[in-house]
Write a protein that holds these residues in place. Sequence first.
Motif, short mmCIF file in Angstrom:
data_model
loop_
_atom_site.label_atom_id
_atom_site.label_comp_id
_atom_site.label_asym_id
_atom_site.label_seq_id
_atom_site.Cartn_x
_atom_site.Cartn_y
_atom_site.Cartn_z
N ARG A 9 72.69 42.82 12.71
CA ARG A 9 72.05 41.70 13.44
C ARG A 9 72.63 40.47 13.02
NH1 ARG A 9 71.37 45.45 15.86
NH2 ARG A 9 69.28 46.42 16.23
N LEU A 10 72.96 39.63 13.79
CA LEU A 10 73.41 38.15 13.65
C LEU A 10 72.65 37.37 14.20
CD1 LEU A 10 77.28 38.63 14.45
CD2 LEU A 10 76.24 38.89 12.21
N PHE A 17 71.92 40.50 9.07
CA PHE A 17 71.53 41.82 8.24
C PHE A 17 72.53 42.94 8.88
CE2 PHE A 17 69.59 46.14 8.22
CZ PHE A 17 68.76 45.97 7.06
N ILE A 18 72.87 43.71 7.77
CA ILE A 18 73.99 44.65 8.16
C ILE A 18 73.69 45.97 7.30
CG2 ILE A 18 76.43 45.56 7.77
CD1 ILE A 18 77.27 42.61 7.33
N SER A 19 73.56 47.16 7.97
CA SER A 19 73.34 48.42 7.48
C SER A 19 74.55 49.15 7.58
CB SER A 19 72.03 49.02 7.98
OG SER A 19 71.82 50.08 7.65
N ASP A 20 75.15 49.85 6.70
CA ASP A 20 75.99 50.85 6.88
C ASP A 20 75.92 52.03 5.76
OD1 ASP A 20 77.26 50.19 4.24
OD2 ASP A 20 78.64 48.52 5.35
N ASP A 21 76.92 52.81 5.72
CA ASP A 21 76.74 54.06 4.75
C ASP A 21 76.64 53.83 3.35
OD1 ASP A 21 77.08 55.95 6.82
OD2 ASP A 21 79.17 56.21 6.67
N GLU A 22 77.00 52.48 2.99
CA GLU A 22 77.05 52.09 1.57
C GLU A 22 75.68 51.41 1.31
OE1 GLU A 22 80.53 50.06 0.82
OE2 GLU A 22 81.67 51.70 0.38
N LEU A 29 67.73 35.03 5.44
CA LEU A 29 66.64 35.31 6.26
C LEU A 29 65.24 34.61 5.60
CD1 LEU A 29 67.48 39.13 6.84
CD2 LEU A 29 67.81 37.04 8.20
N GLY A 30 65.43 33.98 4.53
CA GLY A 30 64.43 33.61 3.83
C GLY A 30 63.63 34.53 2.97
N CYS A 45 64.51 50.27 10.89
CA CYS A 45 64.93 50.73 12.14
C CYS A 45 65.53 49.47 12.90
CB CYS A 45 64.01 51.44 13.11
SG CYS A 45 63.27 52.98 12.26
N ASP A 46 64.92 48.32 12.66
CA ASP A 46 65.33 46.99 13.29
C ASP A 46 64.79 45.96 12.44
OD1 ASP A 46 66.68 45.36 14.95
OD2 ASP A 46 65.64 46.28 16.73
#
Length: 117
Positions: A9-10, A17-22, A29-30, A45-46
Amino acid sequence: RNKAIKYIRLFDDGGYFISDDEGRQWNGLGEPHGKELKNGSDTECDVAKAKDGSWIVIRDNRYASSTGISPQLEQKLNSFYSQQRLRKETREREIGAYVARVHQAEQERLAPQQTER
C-alpha cells in the motif's frame, strides 16, 4: 531467493505498508496507526489511510480504526464481523454435535463386543 509479496500500500503522503514472506514494514503512517500494526497479534488483510489522516486496519476477525471513519462504514464492519462470529459459532456447534454423534455411534457399536468378553 524468491520472496512473495503479499501486498503493498502506497499512500499519497509518502507513507507505505509492505507485507511479504519475510514480514511487514511500514513508514509514514503516524504513531497510532503504526502502534496498531506493531501490537496486533493477527495478520493484516488490508491497511488504509485517508487524506485526512484517519486510518483502518482490517484483520481476519476484527478491525481497528482511528476516529474519523464514517459511521456507515463502522456500522457495516461491525455488522460483518458480528455475522462472521455468529456463523463461526454456529459451525463450531454443528461440528461438535457431529463429533458427539460419531462418538456415541462408536460407543454403541463397541458395547456389544465389550459385553461378550
